[in-house]
Design an enzyme around this catalytic site. Structure first.
Site, PDB file in Angstrom:
ATOM      1  N   PHE A 152       8.475   3.821  -2.030  1.00 43.78           N
ATOM      2  CA  PHE A 152       7.191   4.748  -2.083  1.00 43.78           C
ATOM      3  C   PHE A 152       6.227   4.704  -3.454  1.00 43.78           C
ATOM      4  CE2 PHE A 152      10.765   6.847   0.045  1.00 43.78           C
ATOM      5  CZ  PHE A 152      10.148   7.374   1.283  1.00 43.78           C
ATOM      6  N   ALA A 255     -11.300  15.540  -2.809  1.00 43.20           N
ATOM      7  CA  ALA A 255     -12.251  14.899  -1.715  1.00 43.20           C
ATOM      8  C   ALA A 255     -13.061  13.604  -2.265  1.00 43.20           C
ATOM      9  CB  ALA A 255     -13.377  16.120  -1.453  1.00 43.20           C
ATOM     10  N   CYS A 263      -1.996   0.773   2.886  1.00 46.16           N
ATOM     11  CA  CYS A 263      -0.705   1.544   3.631  1.00 46.16           C
ATOM     12  C   CYS A 263      -1.071   2.553   4.690  1.00 46.16           C
ATOM     13  CB  CYS A 263       0.082   2.213   2.544  1.00 46.16           C
ATOM     14  SG  CYS A 263       1.194   0.820   1.500  1.00 46.16           S
TER      15      CYS A 263
HETATM   16  N1  LIG Z   1       1.519  -2.165  -1.424  1.00 47.23           N
HETATM   17  C1  LIG Z   1       2.033  -1.031  -1.417  1.00 47.23           C
HETATM   18  O1  LIG Z   1       1.591  -0.067  -2.123  1.00 47.23           O
HETATM   19  C2  LIG Z   1       3.336  -0.494  -0.677  1.00 47.23           C
HETATM   20  C3  LIG Z   1       4.040   0.758  -1.143  1.00 47.23           C
HETATM   21  C4  LIG Z   1       4.902   0.875  -0.335  1.00 47.23           C
HETATM   22  C5  LIG Z   1       5.322   0.253   0.724  1.00 47.23           C
HETATM   23  N2  LIG Z   1       4.874  -0.964   1.125  1.00 47.23           N
HETATM   24  C6  LIG Z   1       5.261  -1.809   2.308  1.00 47.23           C
HETATM   25  O2  LIG Z   1       5.926  -2.891   1.645  1.00 47.23           O
HETATM   26  C7  LIG Z   1       5.710  -4.080   2.531  1.00 47.23           C
HETATM   27  C8  LIG Z   1       4.897  -5.124   1.798  1.00 47.23           C
HETATM   28  O3  LIG Z   1       3.849  -4.797   1.144  1.00 47.23           O
HETATM   29  P1  LIG Z   1       3.132  -5.510  -0.211  1.00 47.23           P
HETATM   30  O4  LIG Z   1       1.736  -4.803  -0.408  1.00 47.23           O
HETATM   31  O5  LIG Z   1       3.930  -5.886  -1.098  1.00 47.23           O
HETATM   32  O6  LIG Z   1       2.541  -6.861   0.868  1.00 47.23           O
HETATM   33  P2  LIG Z   1       2.135  -8.062   0.524  1.00 47.23           P
HETATM   34  O7  LIG Z   1       1.139  -8.715   1.604  1.00 47.23           O
HETATM   35  O8  LIG Z   1       1.257  -7.977  -0.896  1.00 47.23           O
HETATM   36  O9  LIG Z   1       3.340  -8.940  -0.040  1.00 47.23           O
HETATM   37  C9  LIG Z   1       3.920  -9.841   0.996  1.00 47.23           C
HETATM   38  C10 LIG Z   1       4.519 -11.073   0.538  1.00 47.23           C
HETATM   39  O10 LIG Z   1       5.516 -11.529   1.550  1.00 47.23           O
HETATM   40  C11 LIG Z   1       5.479 -13.084   1.525  1.00 47.23           C
HETATM   41  N3  LIG Z   1       6.045 -13.449   2.809  1.00 47.23           N
HETATM   42  C12 LIG Z   1       5.887 -13.457   4.009  1.00 47.23           C
HETATM   43  N4  LIG Z   1       6.709 -13.822   4.891  1.00 47.23           N
HETATM   44  C13 LIG Z   1       7.615 -14.609   3.974  1.00 47.23           C
HETATM   45  C14 LIG Z   1       8.670 -15.213   4.224  1.00 47.23           C
HETATM   46  N5  LIG Z   1       9.468 -15.509   5.611  1.00 47.23           N
HETATM   47  N6  LIG Z   1       9.402 -15.520   3.241  1.00 47.23           N
HETATM   48  C15 LIG Z   1       9.158 -15.218   1.896  1.00 47.23           C
HETATM   49  N7  LIG Z   1       7.916 -14.699   1.979  1.00 47.23           N
HETATM   50  C16 LIG Z   1       7.220 -14.106   2.793  1.00 47.23           C
HETATM   51  C17 LIG Z   1       3.946 -13.191   1.506  1.00 47.23           C
HETATM   52  O11 LIG Z   1       3.406 -14.559   1.209  1.00 47.23           O
HETATM   53  C18 LIG Z   1       3.519 -12.050   0.368  1.00 47.23           C
HETATM   54  O12 LIG Z   1       3.433 -12.647  -0.809  1.00 47.23           O
HETATM   55  C19 LIG Z   1       4.735  -3.484   3.744  1.00 47.23           C
HETATM   56  O13 LIG Z   1       5.575  -3.106   4.599  1.00 47.23           O
HETATM   57  C20 LIG Z   1       4.164  -2.327   3.086  1.00 47.23           C
HETATM   58  O14 LIG Z   1       3.727  -1.589   4.188  1.00 47.23           O
HETATM   59  C21 LIG Z   1       3.712  -1.299   0.408  1.00 47.23           C
END
Ligand SMILES: NC(=O)c1ccc[n+]([C@@H]2O[C@H](COP(=O)([O-])OP(=O)(O)OC[C@H]3O[C@@H](n4cnc5c(N)ncnc54)[C@H](O)[C@@H]3O)[C@@H](O)[C@H]2O)c1
Length: 432
Positions: A152, A255, A263
């Protein structure tokens, strides 16, 4: 404990760094070799306040290892966190789970003793069941438990959110996994947060329900702001009056532009899709998504009307282009459709964002980046205050802008309309 974070994006890197700071040994794996090379040189590939310092400290103490070697990282760890992206699939609302499933197929080849596999990525309800199916042989041999532990944290506040979460949700019916995870999280649960064990499907749904509810709050106040503009009411007063009611709460009631980021847009779309798959009409979220999409057009229209429909060659300055302050994340930022439109109309756009130049605007002929507010504002006909970075909260527009008759469109309601009037500045806010 020994942990492995697969994916070193906003979630995997921040969680990995924070877990290492709590004394765990953490392997951070990514298949993007450039990211891993940068991290091994102490270069943090994302803008997140406070992250670099904690990262360097734990890297020096050898509690943080950055690698592309998944096999080594998984073999040396007890708990594996899947933190890869789950973007929207092209031309659909559904979450693209290929990165999650690819990881599961890799893990199948590697694991030969008990590990907890945690899905930290945001995934549709029943994804854990599918991951478990891929790993069926390991599950039958009791070599794994597949758990959902949604994240979160908010970009820009990620360290604090991780260390002081409101809640830690663990979705599993495995007593063994739950016990281990409770002790992993114990140092942060003790502080303020609630540790909550539920079903795996329950945990998956909690994440989508939470994000969709927050998106609903934003869209709701944005529509109230539209009404305020027609009725000469200040939406800030409405937010304050509504938010003082503890049943409503004052957060996410400001607003502004259409919600964006990595997300809310994708998760609201995915919830509609999940509803469809399970024959449930998510009518509220459907209208939230529609309302948010309309807002992008509505605010472009507002810019046009501020400029009396005369866009050609108008000098427009954007202060901030990211979807919110303290992040460099441009995913679905509302500045993208707006700047693209104004570029096509031959406006001359200058922008400054404290997180640096953006690839999204690099090839637009009428758009240029400058690295400070003063240069950005100097020749402006219109200043659009798009993101509420601290840098933009106390600007002296009269000193910054050369022209006399410039206008300010404050999309975050940072400035007081009456003070701007006294300064004889033509000021436009949101819902006021
Ligand atoms: N960004 C946010 O604020 C946030 C907050 C809560 C939840 N989430 C969720 O968390 C998840 C990740 O989000 P994020 O923003 O960190 O994504 P991101 O795109 O910043 O990072 C994902 C990373 O995974 C790597 N990756 C992909 N496939 C891979 C594999 N097979 N082996 C190793 N590395 C691999 C990519 O190279 C990338 O660096 C998503 O589902 C997102 O919805 C994100």
């Amino acid at each position: 404990m020994k942990l492995c974070m697969i994916g070193t994006g906003y979630v995997g890197l921040v969680s990995g760094v924070c877990f290492s700071d709590l004394g765990n040994t953490v392997y951070c794996v990514d298949n993007n070799i450039n990211k891993i090379n940068s991290l091994n040189k102490g270069i943090v590939p994302i803008y997140e306040p406070g992250l670099e310092e904690i990262l360097k400290k734990n890297y020096k103490q050898k509690r943080l290892i950055f690698t592309t070697n998944l096999k080594k990282a998984v073999s040396n760890s007890d708990i594996i966190f899947i933190c890869v992206g789950t973007p929207t699939k092209k031309n659909s609302n559904s979450a693209d789970l290929k990165y999650v499933f690819n990881v599961a197929h890799e893990l199948k080849k590697i694991i030969n003793k008990y590990k907890i596999i945690i899905n930290k990525s945001t995934v549709p309800v029943t994804t854990g069941d599918k991951v478990e199916k891929i790993l069926k042989n390991l599950k039958n041999k009791k070599l794994i438990d597949v758990v959902s532990n949604p994240e979160f944290l908010r970009e820009g506040e990620a360290i604090r959110d991780f260390i002081y979460p409101d809640r830690v949700i663990i979705g599993t019916d495995s007593k063994k996994a739950n016990k281990i995870l409770k002790s992993l999280y114990m140092p942060i649960i003790k502080k303020t947060s609630r540790y909550f064990n539920t079903s795996r499907r329950g945990a998956e749904l909690i994440k989508y329900a939470s994000n969709s509810f927050l998106a609903t709050k934003i869209s709701f106040i944005n529509e109230i702001a539209n009404l305020c503009e027609q009725t000469d009411v200040d939406v800030k007063d409405v937010s304050l009056g509504m938010g003082s009611d503890q049943r409503i709460g004052d957060r996410f009631l400001r607003a502004g532009p259409a919600y964006g980021g990595s997300c809310f847009p994708k998760d609201t779309r995915a919830l509609i899709d999940i509803g469809q798959k399970f024959k449930t009409n998510m009518s509220i979220i459907k209208s939230v998504v529609n309302s948010n999409n309309s807002r992008k057009h509505l605010l472009i229209k507002k810019v046009k009307s501020i400029l009396n429909d005369k866009l050609k060659n108008k000098k427009i300055t954007f202060l901030g282009v990211t979807f919110k302050p303290n992040t460099d994340d441009m995913r679905e930022a509302s500045s993208i459709p707006m700047i693209n439109y104004l570029n096509k109309k031959n406006c001359k756009i200058t922008y400054y964002d404290p997180s640096g130049e953006k690839i999204d605007f690099k090839n637009l002929k009428n758009v240029r980046y400058v690295n400070n507010s003063s240069t950005a504002c100097l020749n402006a006909d219109l200043i659009i205050l798009h993101t509420e970075w601290n840098d933009f909260k106390l600007l002296n527009f009269r000193k910054l802008v050369k022209k006399k008759n410039f206008k300010v469109f404050d999309m975050r309601n940072l400035y007081s309309p009456s003070k701007m009037k006294k300064l004889n500045i033509k000021y436009f806010g949101i819902g006021r």
